[in-house]
Write a protein that holds these residues in place. Structure first.
Motif, PDB file in Angstrom:
ATOM      1  N   ARG A  40       0.861  -1.110  -0.079  1.00 20.68           N
ATOM      2  CA  ARG A  40      -0.002   0.063   0.065  1.00 20.68           C
ATOM      3  C   ARG A  40       0.936   1.159   0.020  1.00 20.68           C
ATOM      4  O   ARG A  40       0.696   2.019  -0.799  1.00 20.68           O
ATOM      5  CB  ARG A  40      -0.917  -0.247   1.274  1.00 20.68           C
ATOM      6  CG  ARG A  40      -1.805   1.180   1.410  1.00 20.68           C
ATOM      7  CD  ARG A  40      -3.132   0.810   2.555  1.00 20.68           C
ATOM      8  NE  ARG A  40      -2.410   0.422   3.601  1.00 20.68           N
ATOM      9  CZ  ARG A  40      -2.715  -0.680   4.331  1.00 20.68           C
ATOM     10  NH1 ARG A  40      -3.234  -1.551   3.659  1.00 20.68           N
ATOM     11  NH2 ARG A  40      -1.990  -1.127   5.387  1.00 20.68           N
ATOM     12  N   ASP A  41       2.121   1.067   0.730  1.00 21.13           N
ATOM     13  CA  ASP A  41       2.901   2.258   0.829  1.00 21.13           C
ATOM     14  C   ASP A  41       3.550   2.695  -0.486  1.00 21.13           C
ATOM     15  O   ASP A  41       3.812   3.791  -0.925  1.00 21.13           O
ATOM     16  CB  ASP A  41       3.995   2.151   1.961  1.00 21.13           C
ATOM     17  CG  ASP A  41       4.690   3.536   2.076  1.00 21.13           C
ATOM     18  OD1 ASP A  41       4.217   4.470   2.209  1.00 21.13           O
ATOM     19  OD2 ASP A  41       6.110   3.224   2.243  1.00 21.13           O
ATOM     20  N   MET A  42       4.072   1.524  -1.185  1.00 24.59           N
ATOM     21  CA  MET A  42       4.620   1.600  -2.466  1.00 24.59           C
ATOM     22  C   MET A  42       3.641   2.212  -3.423  1.00 24.59           C
ATOM     23  O   MET A  42       3.967   3.072  -4.480  1.00 24.59           O
ATOM     24  CB  MET A  42       5.152   0.209  -2.898  1.00 24.59           C
ATOM     25  CG  MET A  42       6.244  -0.103  -2.163  1.00 24.59           C
ATOM     26  SD  MET A  42       6.831  -1.853  -2.431  1.00 24.59           S
ATOM     27  CE  MET A  42       7.437  -1.600  -4.110  1.00 24.59           C
ATOM     28  N   GLU A  43       2.474   1.951  -3.435  1.00 29.46           N
ATOM     29  CA  GLU A  43       1.424   2.320  -4.386  1.00 29.46           C
ATOM     30  C   GLU A  43       1.051   3.937  -4.199  1.00 29.46           C
ATOM     31  O   GLU A  43       0.851   4.659  -4.992  1.00 29.46           O
ATOM     32  CB  GLU A  43       0.015   1.451  -4.173  1.00 29.46           C
ATOM     33  CG  GLU A  43      -1.006   1.915  -5.240  1.00 29.46           C
ATOM     34  CD  GLU A  43      -0.756   1.619  -6.365  1.00 29.46           C
ATOM     35  OE1 GLU A  43      -1.317   2.174  -7.288  1.00 29.46           O
ATOM     36  OE2 GLU A  43      -0.004   0.948  -6.876  1.00 29.46           O
ATOM     37  N   GLN A  44       1.087   4.232  -2.754  1.00 27.15           N
ATOM     38  CA  GLN A  44       0.915   5.679  -2.696  1.00 27.15           C
ATOM     39  C   GLN A  44       2.093   6.244  -2.966  1.00 27.15           C
ATOM     40  O   GLN A  44       1.976   7.485  -3.574  1.00 27.15           O
ATOM     41  CB  GLN A  44       0.704   5.814  -1.185  1.00 27.15           C
ATOM     42  CG  GLN A  44      -0.578   5.171  -0.571  1.00 27.15           C
ATOM     43  CD  GLN A  44      -0.727   5.583   0.803  1.00 27.15           C
ATOM     44  OE1 GLN A  44       0.336   5.806   1.861  1.00 27.15           O
ATOM     45  NE2 GLN A  44      -1.841   5.402   1.342  1.00 27.15           N
ATOM     46  N   GLN A  45       3.335   5.898  -2.873  1.00 34.58           N
ATOM     47  CA  GLN A  45       4.506   6.404  -3.579  1.00 34.58           C
ATOM     48  C   GLN A  45       4.345   6.610  -5.138  1.00 34.58           C
ATOM     49  O   GLN A  45       4.732   7.850  -5.491  1.00 34.58           O
ATOM     50  CB  GLN A  45       5.780   5.731  -2.997  1.00 34.58           C
ATOM     51  CG  GLN A  45       5.924   6.031  -1.494  1.00 34.58           C
ATOM     52  CD  GLN A  45       7.327   5.227  -1.247  1.00 34.58           C
ATOM     53  OE1 GLN A  45       8.001   4.664  -2.045  1.00 34.58           O
ATOM     54  NE2 GLN A  45       7.577   5.390   0.151  1.00 34.58           N
ATOM     55  N   ARG A  46       4.014   5.594  -5.743  1.00 36.36           N
ATOM     56  CA  ARG A  46       3.799   5.606  -7.368  1.00 36.36           C
ATOM     57  C   ARG A  46       2.845   6.789  -7.517  1.00 36.36           C
ATOM     58  O   ARG A  46       2.989   7.510  -8.387  1.00 36.36           O
ATOM     59  CB  ARG A  46       3.393   4.314  -7.539  1.00 36.36           C
ATOM     60  CG  ARG A  46       3.360   4.142  -9.089  1.00 36.36           C
ATOM     61  CD  ARG A  46       2.540   2.777  -9.457  1.00 36.36           C
ATOM     62  NE  ARG A  46       1.234   2.658  -9.106  1.00 36.36           N
ATOM     63  CZ  ARG A  46       0.422   3.380  -9.878  1.00 36.36           C
ATOM     64  NH1 ARG A  46       0.489   4.386 -10.793  1.00 36.36           N
ATOM     65  NH2 ARG A  46      -0.919   3.364  -9.397  1.00 36.36           N
ATOM     66  N   LYS A  48       1.894   9.399  -5.932  1.00 36.20           N
ATOM     67  CA  LYS A  48       2.493  10.796  -5.459  1.00 36.20           C
ATOM     68  C   LYS A  48       3.474  11.092  -6.696  1.00 36.20           C
ATOM     69  O   LYS A  48       3.575  12.273  -6.827  1.00 36.20           O
ATOM     70  CB  LYS A  48       3.109  10.816  -4.089  1.00 36.20           C
ATOM     71  CG  LYS A  48       3.753  11.810  -3.578  1.00 36.20           C
ATOM     72  CD  LYS A  48       4.333  11.771  -2.215  1.00 36.20           C
ATOM     73  CE  LYS A  48       4.904  13.083  -1.880  1.00 36.20           C
ATOM     74  NZ  LYS A  48       5.637  13.019  -0.380  1.00 36.20           N
ATOM     75  N   ARG A  49       4.427  10.175  -7.205  1.00 33.12           N
ATOM     76  CA  ARG A  49       5.222  10.610  -8.192  1.00 33.12           C
ATOM     77  C   ARG A  49       4.597  11.025  -9.296  1.00 33.12           C
ATOM     78  O   ARG A  49       4.994  11.970 -10.033  1.00 33.12           O
ATOM     79  CB  ARG A  49       6.206   9.387  -8.422  1.00 33.12           C
ATOM     80  CG  ARG A  49       7.461   9.128  -7.240  1.00 33.12           C
ATOM     81  CD  ARG A  49       8.482   8.133  -7.877  1.00 33.12           C
ATOM     82  NE  ARG A  49       7.746   6.904  -8.049  1.00 33.12           N
ATOM     83  CZ  ARG A  49       7.696   5.928  -7.427  1.00 33.12           C
ATOM     84  NH1 ARG A  49       7.985   6.019  -5.997  1.00 33.12           N
ATOM     85  NH2 ARG A  49       7.407   4.788  -7.703  1.00 33.12           N
ATOM     86  N   GLU A  50       3.482  10.168  -9.755  1.00 36.19           N
ATOM     87  CA  GLU A  50       2.761  10.614 -10.981  1.00 36.19           C
ATOM     88  C   GLU A  50       2.149  12.041 -10.740  1.00 36.19           C
ATOM     89  O   GLU A  50       2.123  12.613 -11.799  1.00 36.19           O
ATOM     90  CB  GLU A  50       1.763   9.282 -11.207  1.00 36.19           C
ATOM     91  CG  GLU A  50       2.087   8.039 -11.633  1.00 36.19           C
ATOM     92  CD  GLU A  50       0.970   7.194 -11.876  1.00 36.19           C
ATOM     93  OE1 GLU A  50      -0.226   7.368 -11.580  1.00 36.19           O
ATOM     94  OE2 GLU A  50       1.469   5.952 -12.332  1.00 36.19           O
ATOM     95  N   ARG A  51       1.566  12.236  -9.637  1.00 35.41           N
ATOM     96  CA  ARG A  51       1.007  13.643  -9.212  1.00 35.41           C
ATOM     97  C   ARG A  51       2.052  14.441  -9.498  1.00 35.41           C
ATOM     98  O   ARG A  51       1.773  15.808 -10.157  1.00 35.41           O
ATOM     99  CB  ARG A  51       0.204  13.562  -8.286  1.00 35.41           C
ATOM    100  CG  ARG A  51      -0.991  12.701  -8.245  1.00 35.41           C
ATOM    101  CD  ARG A  51      -1.754  12.615  -6.925  1.00 35.41           C
ATOM    102  NE  ARG A  51      -2.765  11.983  -6.951  1.00 35.41           N
ATOM    103  CZ  ARG A  51      -3.677  11.737  -5.870  1.00 35.41           C
ATOM    104  NH1 ARG A  51      -3.230  12.091  -4.754  1.00 35.41           N
ATOM    105  NH2 ARG A  51      -4.621  10.930  -5.930  1.00 35.41           N
ATOM    106  N   GLN A  52       3.155  14.317  -9.007  1.00 33.73           N
ATOM    107  CA  GLN A  52       4.259  15.330  -8.935  1.00 33.73           C
ATOM    108  C   GLN A  52       4.672  15.631 -10.451  1.00 33.73           C
ATOM    109  O   GLN A  52       5.026  16.755 -10.828  1.00 33.73           O
ATOM    110  CB  GLN A  52       5.456  14.875  -8.117  1.00 33.73           C
ATOM    111  CG  GLN A  52       6.579  15.970  -8.172  1.00 33.73           C
ATOM    112  CD  GLN A  52       6.114  17.211  -7.296  1.00 33.73           C
ATOM    113  OE1 GLN A  52       5.421  17.389  -6.349  1.00 33.73           O
ATOM    114  NE2 GLN A  52       6.575  18.526  -8.015  1.00 33.73           N
TER     115      GLN A  52
END
Length: 89
Positions: A40-46, A48-52
């Motif tokens: 779940r944390d890795m998915e949230q980081q992915r 976040k990177r896409e949004r950035q």
């Protein structure tokens, strides 16, 4: 061995085996829960990177459009002209 000692040995052995099995299953459950948390944390980081990346791309497009077009902020105070130099007397 007396009957009481045999029952005591049997009872403590069952208690120990039950404790070992319980701890084993509890550790497996916690390991799976931790793994799900990592996923779940890795998915949230992915995300976040896409949004950035989307934000950076939009910022670059905004800068490009501002260079190409004459854009004024709606918050700026418009400069009042004196009528183009015409005398109204």
């Amino acid at each position: 061995m007396s009957r009481a000692s045999k029952l005591t040995l049997l009872g403590t052995s069952l208690f120990a085996a039950t404790t070992i099995v319980f701890v084993h299953f509890q550790q497996n459950f916690e390991q799976q829960a931790m793994h799900q948390g990592v996923v779940r944390d890795m998915e949230q980081q992915r995300i976040k990177r896409e949004r950035q990346l989307d934000f950076d791309m939009q910022k670059a497009l905004e800068e490009e459009y501002k260079q190409e077009q004459n854009v004024h902020s709606s918050l700026e105070i418009p400069i009042q002209s004196d009528g183009g130099g015409m005398d109204k007397s």
